[in-house]
Structures are given as C-alpha cells and as structure tokens.
Design an enzyme around this catalytic site. Structure first.
Site, mmCIF file in Angstrom:
data_model
loop_
_atom_site.group_PDB
_atom_site.id
_atom_site.type_symbol
_atom_site.label_atom_id
_atom_site.label_comp_id
_atom_site.label_asym_id
_atom_site.label_seq_id
_atom_site.Cartn_x
_atom_site.Cartn_y
_atom_site.Cartn_z
ATOM 1 C CG ASN A 56 -48.020 7.465 -5.373
ATOM 2 O OD1 ASN A 56 -48.779 8.400 -5.117
ATOM 3 N ND2 ASN A 56 -47.962 7.133 -6.590
ATOM 4 C CG HIS A 60 -31.382 2.045 -3.300
ATOM 5 N ND1 HIS A 60 -31.964 3.191 -3.675
ATOM 6 C CD2 HIS A 60 -32.355 1.505 -2.740
ATOM 7 C CE1 HIS A 60 -33.240 3.178 -3.376
ATOM 8 N NE2 HIS A 60 -33.425 2.105 -2.713
ATOM 9 C CE1 TYR A 64 -39.306 12.648 -15.685
ATOM 10 C CE2 TYR A 64 -40.871 14.066 -15.121
ATOM 11 C CZ TYR A 64 -40.493 13.051 -15.803
ATOM 12 O OH TYR A 64 -41.224 12.604 -16.857
#
Length: 518
Positions: A409, A448, A423
């Site tokens: 979120n 990352h 997914y």
C-alpha cells in the site's frame, strides 16, 4: 278571555312576536318607526331568554363534568410527566463509556496528534541547536550542486537518460512488426528480452566505467532506466494479450484515451476509441512513458480538464514548498546539517551504535518528506498535466498492522505491476502463494541492491539482505502480533532498519574512498 285561551297565550304571543318582528323589519326597510311593544310581548321575550339561558347553563354543567372526568383519568399521566420533568432537571449521569475505551466508538484524536507533533519538535529542537553550536551552518549550495555534477560543463547522467529513447523506440517498432505479422512471436519475444536486458546492463556499465558520474547522478539515471524496464515489460505483455484476443476472434478491445483522436467541438476535445493495433503510435507510447503508472492498458482514465490552481500548487510544493511544507529545503538541511556529521562520526571506533540511534530521526524524517514530495506532489503534478485520471499512488500504509500490508500500500504503481505481471501469472501456473510472495520480495531485493550498489560502485548486499529479511519479519508479525502491536512493529522496522542499512553502505563507501586520508 277563557282558560284555554290563557294556557295558549304564550304560543299565540310567540307567533305575534315573530309577526311583529317581521313587521318591524319591513317597517325599518320602509324607513318607518316601529310602534312601542306592549307589556305582554316584553314578558314573553324575558321568558324565552330565561329558558335559553337555562339550556346553556345545563350544557356548560355537562361539559364541566366531562372535563372533570377526563382530568381524573389523565391525572396519573400528568403526575408521571411531572416526575420525569423533575428527574430530567436533576439528572447529571448517563450510561456511557470513557472516550479512550474502544467500546466508546470515539475516533477524533486530532489534539493528541498535535501534541505528539509538538513534543517531537521540542525534543529534536535541542539536538538541532547542539548541532548548530558544535558544527555551525554546514549547508552549502555549491555542495548541493556537486552532488549531481562534478563538472558543470559535463552532464553524463542527463546524456544517459536521453539515450534511453533508443530502447523506447526499439520496443515500439518491435510491436509494430508483430502486429502486422512480419516477424513471429518467438522472434519478437527474443527482441523484447534483448531490449529489456540491455536496459539494465547498459546504464550500469556506463556508470561503472564513466568516472564523472556522481553517486546521486547514477541513482537518478538508474532509477529512470529501472522505471523504463518495468514500463516496457508491461507494454510488451499488454500488446501480447491483445494479439491473443485478436487471434482468438474474441471481442474487440477498444483503444484507450491514452492516444485519442481529438476533434474540436465548441472548444472542447472529444475522445474516440480505437482498436488494436491503432495504439502502436509514438503519441500513445510517449504518453505511457510519461504517465505516472507502470502498467500499460488500452483504456487509461482521463480527467475532464486541467485544474490550473491544483497544478501550480503541486509545482510550488515540488520546487520550493508552500507555507506548511518546505519539502526540498528540509531535505537539504537534514542531509547536510544532521546526517553528514553523524555519518562522519560513525567512522570512529565504537561510534556505530551511537550514531545509528542519532540517525534514526533525520533519516526517517527525510524518508517521510521524500514520500510526500514524490508520491503526492510530483506524481499528482504529472497526472494533472497529462490529465491522467487514476490518482491512487498510495493508500493508508501508516495504518499497516502487517508488513505485507505496508509493502502492498505504500507504493501502489509498483504493487500493481508486481500483482499484474509477476504474482498473478505465477499463481496461474500453479505456484504456491508463499513462494510467489517470496519471489516478489526477491525481485524487489534485486532492484534495491541494483539501485544502491551500482552508483556507489561497490557490492555489499546490505539492501538485498534487508529486503529478504522482510519475509521472516512479515511471517512473525502476522502470526504473533495483531492490531496496534503489529502497527508498532511495522513502524519500528521502518525507523530502525533504514538507518542501519544507510550506515553500512556509507561506512563502507568512506572506508573504500577516504580510508587513507581519515
């Protein structure tokens, strides 16, 4: 006069009175005066008035008796209402819960939130004053510019971003060849995979070889190429779905408002829909490249007009901030005045743990300001400029009670891409949900580490391990912590986890580049 006449006298007199009354009215109408009444007529009128008065008295007596009976029947109700009135006047207690109890249903804690902000400002004002007294003012505009450019006449990061247009056009022309059938699906897939792989390898190789690119410039260019990688992958997948539907002769998919055919009608633009492959145009491609989304579709929602005040407000927040939110200024001050001295002190022995605690507040504040600046101000500015209708760039991640809810979120564009292109396809192939979630975290950990290690030109895997540590943390929080405890665990991971990763990278960077001088 006989007795019978006397007994009938009143009756005859009544007739006379009525006759005389009519005669009187006739005489009055004629303008003549009525003759004086006799004594018998006067006594008859008195008797008649007395009888009528007696009837009225009897009626009033009957009404009063009925009212008394009603008062007797209504007297208990009046007594009850009087007692209730007295109780209401004397009552000061009601059946109710305390406001801080969960059963009360009270939810307006704005004053407590303001109190927390005031306490946070006061508690950190002392640290800020001590920093000013100890180090002086460290903010230097020249140092800010030097973060992006080593040489003001050489802009390697900007040139690297401009070159990315080659990969964009390569994806567009490959899709055009696939749409007309000049190349096969296998050949098109190979070309797309080569193009996407080059999107990740070319900028990283350029940053590692070109010495004039600064770490900040490298992060910006790599971030741009990573966003293009996700966008072009979605572009490839969506057009492939369109070809499958077309080949299956299913219902035609309408083209979106992303590249409308504009017709002027009374000064307003009218959007028309076009079917695939009408979307394979430069206009449509570059609209998607600049749109604040990572997922391509044939029907982008469009806002009816550009709100100029909203656009200018977001622009001021991006550039200089308004009266309440000086986002760029606070970011620069926190980095140079607060974080740089703490990081430099962490190079000394036995100072890493102390400076980790010192870095938690400025690092977390920078992260929150960056979130507002990018996800609210910048993305809304671009969306308003392009009339992009879907403005859900984030949800209420601050209420997260699980780690998975936070990651799903706080960054909605990335979450939608992972859900749509990574997914769900794995679930359709029969992969377990836990393994699919682990694969999503693995891909996120790779990007990352890619965005941190390549610009710093060192590979330590701190970001990769930090992201993969979210998997057991998510399991632990969802299993053993609920409600406010889970929310506190999420906040602790954000406040403490990021400064540790920052210190690890900065410490190694300083050791590699400035170890001999320090």
């Amino acid at each position: 006069m006989s007795e019978t006449a006397e007994t009938r006298g009143p009756v005859t007199r009544r007739r006379r009175t009525t006759i005389t009354s009519t005669k009187q009215t006739k005489r009055q109408d004629a303008g003549e005066k009525a003759p004086p009444c006799s004594a018998k007529e006067k006594t008859a009128d008195k008797v008649q008035k007395h009888a009528s008065n007696n009837g009225n008295v009897e009626k009033e007596m009957g009404k009063s008796a009925q009212q008394q009976q009603q008062q007797l029947t209504n007297s208990p109700k009046k007594q009850r209402s009087a007692v209730e009135d007295i109780n209401d006047r004397l009552r000061c207690h009601n059946l109710q819960e305390s406001l801080l109890s969960s059963a009360s249903g009270y939810s307006n804690y704005r004053g407590i939130l303001n109190w927390c902000v005031v306490m946070l400002v006061l508690s950190n004002a002392r640290l800020f004053l001590e920093n000013i007294i100890k180090y002086g003012i460290l903010v230097d505009p020249i140092q800010v510019v030097s973060l992006f450019l080593k040489d003001p006449y050489s802009w390697p990061a900007a040139c690297l971003i401009i070159v990315s247009n080659v990969f964009i056009l390569a994806a567009l022309y490959t899709e055009r060849r696939l749409a007309v059938g000049t190349i096969s699906e296998t050949t098109g897939m190979i070309l797309h995979l080569f193009n996407l792989t080059s999107l990740l390898i070319f900028p990283s190789a350029s940053i590692l070889t070109v010495t004039s690119i600064t770490p900040v410039g490298g992060v910006l260019s790599l971030g741009t190429y990573t966003v293009l990688f996700l966008k072009l992958y979605s572009y490839m997948d969506s057009n492939k779905w369109c070809r499958e539907i077309r080949h299956a002769k299913a219902k035609r998919m309408t083209r979106s408002y992303s590249c409308p055919i504009v017709a002027q009608s009374n000064g307003s633009a009218i959007n028309t829909n076009v079917s695939y492959p009408g979307n394979l145009t430069h206009r449509d491609m570059y609209y998607f490249i600049f749109a604040p989304t990572l997922c391509y579709q044939l029907n982008f929602p469009r806002s009816p007009r550009i709100r100029k005040r909203f656009l200018i407000r977001r622009l001021f927040e991006m550039v200089r901030g308004n009266d309440q939110k000086h986002c760029p200024k606070i970011l620069v001050v926190c980095v140079f005045q607060w974080m740089v001295p703490s990081v430099q002190n962490s190079m000394k022995p036995f100072q890493v743990c102390i400076n980790t605690e010192t870095l938690t507040v400025p690092n977390h504040l920078i992260w929150l300001i960056f979130f507002y600046w990018f996800f609210h101000s910048s993305l809304n500015f671009v969306a308003e400029l392009l009339q992009f209708g879907d403005r859900e760039f984030y949800r209420d991640w601050w209420n997260s009670e699980t780690v998975t809810y936070f990651w799903a979120n706080w960054n909605i564009p990335v979450h939608k891409w992972c859900l749509r292109h990574f997914y769900k396809p794995m679930l359709r192939k029969g992969v377990n949900k836990f393994l699919a979630q682990t694969a999503v975290f693995l891909a996120s950990a790779f990007f990352h580490e890619y965005l941190v290690s390549v610009p710093l030109k060192m590979f330590r895997l701190w970001a990769f391990m930090g992201m993969m540590a979210q998997v057991p943390l998510a399991w632990f929080v969802s299993r053993f912590l609920n409600g406010n405890y889970g929310n506190a665990a999420v906040w602790m991971s954000l406040i403490i986890g990021q400064p540790i990763a920052v210190l690890m990278y900065v410490h190694d960077y300083y050791v590699i580049h400035y170890g001999s001088t320090t």
